[in-house]
Design a protein around this motif. Sequence first.
Motif, short mmCIF file in Angstrom:
data_model
loop_
_atom_site.label_atom_id
_atom_site.label_comp_id
_atom_site.label_asym_id
_atom_site.label_seq_id
_atom_site.Cartn_x
_atom_site.Cartn_y
_atom_site.Cartn_z
N LEU A 41 0.83 -1.20 0.00
CA LEU A 41 0.00 0.00 0.00
C LEU A 41 0.87 1.26 0.00
N ILE A 42 1.93 1.25 0.78
CA ILE A 42 2.85 2.41 0.83
C ILE A 42 3.50 2.60 -0.54
N ARG A 43 3.94 1.52 -1.17
CA ARG A 43 4.56 1.62 -2.51
C ARG A 43 3.55 2.18 -3.53
N LYS A 44 2.31 1.74 -3.44
CA LYS A 44 1.29 2.22 -4.36
C LYS A 44 1.03 3.71 -4.15
N VAL A 45 0.97 4.14 -2.91
CA VAL A 45 0.77 5.56 -2.61
C VAL A 45 1.96 6.38 -3.11
N GLN A 46 3.18 5.87 -2.94
CA GLN A 46 4.37 6.58 -3.44
C GLN A 46 4.32 6.72 -4.97
N LYS A 47 3.93 5.65 -5.67
CA LYS A 47 3.82 5.72 -7.13
C LYS A 47 2.75 6.72 -7.54
N ASN A 48 1.62 6.71 -6.85
CA ASN A 48 0.55 7.66 -7.15
C ASN A 48 1.00 9.09 -6.89
N ASN A 49 1.74 9.31 -5.82
CA ASN A 49 2.26 10.65 -5.53
C ASN A 49 3.24 11.11 -6.61
N GLN A 50 4.08 10.18 -7.09
CA GLN A 50 5.00 10.53 -8.18
C GLN A 50 4.23 10.88 -9.44
N ALA A 51 3.17 10.13 -9.73
CA ALA A 51 2.36 10.41 -10.91
C ALA A 51 1.67 11.78 -10.77
N LEU A 52 1.16 12.08 -9.59
CA LEU A 52 0.53 13.38 -9.35
C LEU A 52 1.53 14.52 -9.49
N ASP A 53 2.75 14.30 -8.99
CA ASP A 53 3.78 15.32 -9.11
C ASP A 53 4.14 15.55 -10.58
N GLU A 54 4.20 14.48 -11.35
CA GLU A 54 4.49 14.62 -12.78
C GLU A 54 3.36 15.36 -13.48
N LEU A 55 2.11 15.09 -13.10
CA LEU A 55 0.98 15.83 -13.67
C LEU A 55 1.05 17.31 -13.32
N ARG A 56 1.51 17.62 -12.13
CA ARG A 56 1.64 19.01 -11.70
C ARG A 56 2.73 19.72 -12.49
N ARG A 57 3.75 18.99 -12.86
CA ARG A 57 4.91 19.59 -13.55
C ARG A 57 4.71 19.70 -15.06
N ARG A 58 3.79 18.98 -15.65
CA ARG A 58 3.65 18.93 -17.11
C ARG A 58 2.32 19.50 -17.57
N ASP A 59 2.37 20.19 -18.69
CA ASP A 59 1.17 20.65 -19.36
C ASP A 59 0.59 19.45 -20.12
N SER A 60 -0.66 19.15 -19.89
CA SER A 60 -1.24 17.93 -20.46
C SER A 60 -1.35 17.97 -21.98
N LEU A 61 -1.52 19.13 -22.58
CA LEU A 61 -1.67 19.20 -24.03
C LEU A 61 -0.34 19.10 -24.75
N THR A 62 0.67 19.82 -24.28
CA THR A 62 1.92 19.94 -25.03
C THR A 62 3.06 19.07 -24.51
#
Length: 196
Positions: free
Chosen positions: A23-44
């Motif tokens: 569960l901790i590993r899954k939460v860490q992966k989800n947090n990394q994915a959320l951080d990447e979404l925050r850093r990237r523009d979804s269109l470009t």
Amino acid sequence: VLLACLPLTMIHTLVVSASSYQLIRKVQKNNQALDELRRRDSLTGLQSRSHWQEMADQQLQRHVAGHASTLLLIDVDSFKHINDTFGHIGGDDLLRGIAQVILDTLPPGSHAGRLGGDEFAVTLPLPVSAAQDIAERIRASVAALAFLLSGSVSIGLAAPTQDCHNLRAWMELADRALYQAKADGRNRTQVAESAI
């Protein structure tokens, strides 16, 4: 009874520990994915505005420490006309194409982001003269994009001056150069007067 329950208690503890670890590993992966979404523009796929601003602030601090830096503000010419002519899907295709041109042209240590709409920003760890060559390559490559013949960009360039104490001041300097490029006929690069 205690001895009989001991193996069951140990098995239960191991199962709970393994489940907790997963569960901790899954939460860490989800947090990394959320951080990447925050850093990237979804269109470009370029950096988001907020993340680009963080990187540009760091580039400005490096400039204060004596490293060359140039800011490029890039604006799509007549973007409303492109959307009206080719639809928003065509406009989105053009934005993605421009973003790819920018990414393909930038040297290491550069940061490119989408400010919003049809505006892009790039910081280069280069003096204005070298940055102007890169800006011109971006401009020419966008003009040569085959899927929309009417696509072009205007680009304003600026190195930080003594008056650029923050990112906003630096962006205003580049923005004035951008508006000069548009006033001079669009599909051009323009260096801020203070950087010449």
